[in-house]
Design a protein around this motif. Structure first.
Motif, short mmCIF file in Angstrom:
data_model
loop_
_atom_site.label_atom_id
_atom_site.label_comp_id
_atom_site.label_asym_id
_atom_site.label_seq_id
_atom_site.Cartn_x
_atom_site.Cartn_y
_atom_site.Cartn_z
N MET A 1 20.35 -7.94 5.93
CA MET A 1 19.09 -8.68 5.97
C MET A 1 17.96 -7.69 5.72
O MET A 1 17.80 -6.72 6.44
CB MET A 1 18.94 -9.36 7.33
N SER A 2 17.18 -7.96 4.71
CA SER A 2 16.02 -7.12 4.41
C SER A 2 14.78 -8.01 4.38
O SER A 2 14.27 -8.35 3.31
CB SER A 2 16.22 -6.39 3.10
N ILE A 3 14.33 -8.39 5.54
CA ILE A 3 13.16 -9.27 5.66
C ILE A 3 11.90 -8.46 5.39
O ILE A 3 11.72 -7.38 5.93
CB ILE A 3 13.10 -9.90 7.06
N ILE A 4 11.06 -9.02 4.57
CA ILE A 4 9.74 -8.44 4.29
C ILE A 4 8.70 -9.39 4.87
O ILE A 4 8.75 -10.60 4.62
CB ILE A 4 9.52 -8.28 2.78
N ILE A 5 7.78 -8.85 5.65
CA ILE A 5 6.66 -9.63 6.20
C ILE A 5 5.42 -9.26 5.40
O ILE A 5 5.10 -8.08 5.23
CB ILE A 5 6.44 -9.33 7.69
N ARG A 6 4.74 -10.28 4.88
CA ARG A 6 3.55 -10.05 4.06
C ARG A 6 2.51 -11.11 4.38
O ARG A 6 2.79 -12.11 5.03
CB ARG A 6 3.91 -10.08 2.59
N LYS A 7 1.30 -10.87 3.90
CA LYS A 7 0.24 -11.87 4.04
C LYS A 7 0.56 -13.06 3.13
O LYS A 7 1.12 -12.90 2.06
CB LYS A 7 -1.12 -11.29 3.64
N MET A 8 0.17 -14.22 3.57
CA MET A 8 0.41 -15.42 2.76
C MET A 8 -0.52 -15.40 1.55
O MET A 8 -1.60 -14.81 1.57
CB MET A 8 0.23 -16.69 3.58
N GLU A 9 -0.07 -16.08 0.52
CA GLU A 9 -0.86 -16.33 -0.68
C GLU A 9 -0.97 -17.85 -0.82
O GLU A 9 -0.05 -18.57 -0.43
CB GLU A 9 -0.16 -15.75 -1.91
N PRO A 10 -2.07 -18.36 -1.35
CA PRO A 10 -2.19 -19.82 -1.52
C PRO A 10 -1.01 -20.42 -2.28
O PRO A 10 -0.63 -21.56 -2.03
CB PRO A 10 -3.50 -19.98 -2.29
N GLU A 11 -0.40 -19.64 -3.16
CA GLU A 11 0.74 -20.12 -3.94
C GLU A 11 1.99 -20.35 -3.07
O GLU A 11 2.97 -20.93 -3.53
CB GLU A 11 1.10 -19.13 -5.06
N ASP A 12 1.96 -19.88 -1.82
CA ASP A 12 3.08 -20.08 -0.89
C ASP A 12 3.09 -21.49 -0.29
O ASP A 12 4.04 -21.84 0.41
CB ASP A 12 3.01 -19.08 0.27
#
Length: 174
Positions: A1-12
C-alpha cells in the motif's frame, strides 16, 4: 500500500462524491437524505478549502478517501476549533487510510493554529444495519473523548438516531 495524501483539487469532485454517495444512500453515518449533485459537492469543497485543509488519499492514482475540517461554530470566539469529517471508500476500509488522512489533517490544523478537533458522530445502540459504532471506536483510538450525547435527534430510514460529539485537544490553550 502506497497511500499518498494530497490537497484536494476541484477536479476531484466526482471521485469524492462517489465515495460519499454510499454513505448517504445506505447508512446513517450522514443524516443527508439525498446525494448532492456534483456541482453542489464541488462548491462545498471549494468553500471549505478556502479556509481549512481538505485532503485526498490516493492509492496508485485511485482516490480512496478524503478528510476535511470545517467551521465548528460561526462566531469569532470559536476560531481555534473545527469540525472534522473523514470518508473512506467502502471497499478500502480497514487498510489504515482513515488514520493516515486523520494524521495529515491534524498536522495541517496544528500548523494553522487550531487547538480543538471536534467530531459529530451518528450513534445508535445496539448497532443496526445502517450504523455501527466503528466511527466512535476509530475516534477513541485516535485520542478523542466523548463530550456530548444528544438523543433521538436525527431520523433516517424510518428510525431515530442519536448524535455524539467527541473532541481531541491538539494544542495548548494559552
Amino acid at each position: 500500500m502506497s497511500i499518498i495524501i494530497r490537497k484536494m483539487e476541484p477536479e476531484d469532485a466526482a471521485a469524492l462524491l462517489s465515495i460519499y454517495a454510499p454513505y448517504v444512500e445506505q447508512t446513517a453515518v450522514t443524516f443527508e437524505y439525498d446525494v448532492p449533485t456534483e456541482e453542489a459537492f464541488r462548491q462545498r469543497m471549494e468553500t471549505i478549502s478556502a479556509k481549512y485543509p481538505y485532503l485526498v488519499a490516493e492509492d496508485d492514482g485511485r482516490v480512496v478517501g478524503y478528510a476535511y475540517a470545517s467551521t465548528f461554530k460561526d462566531r469569532a470566539a470559536y476560531q481555534w476549533s473545527v469540525e472534522t469529517s473523514i470518508y473512506v471508500a467502502t471497499t478500502e476500509r480497514g487498510r489504515g487510510i482513515g488514520r493516515q488522512l486523520h494524521d495529515a489533517l491534524e498536522r495541517a490544523l496544528r500548523s494553522q493554529g487550531i487547538l480543538n478537533m471536534n467530531a459529530c458522530i451518528s450513534y445508535i445502540e445496539p448497532e443496526d444495519e445502517y450504523l455501527t459504532l466503528d466511527s466512535v471506536r476509530f475516534h477513541q483510538h485516535l485520542g478523542y473523548r466523548q463530550v456530548a450525547h444528544f438523543h433521538q435527534c436525527g431520523k433516517k430510514f424510518g428510525r431515530w438516531y442519536d448524535m455524539i460529539w467527541m473532541e481531541k485537544i491538539i494544542g495548548e490553550h494559552q
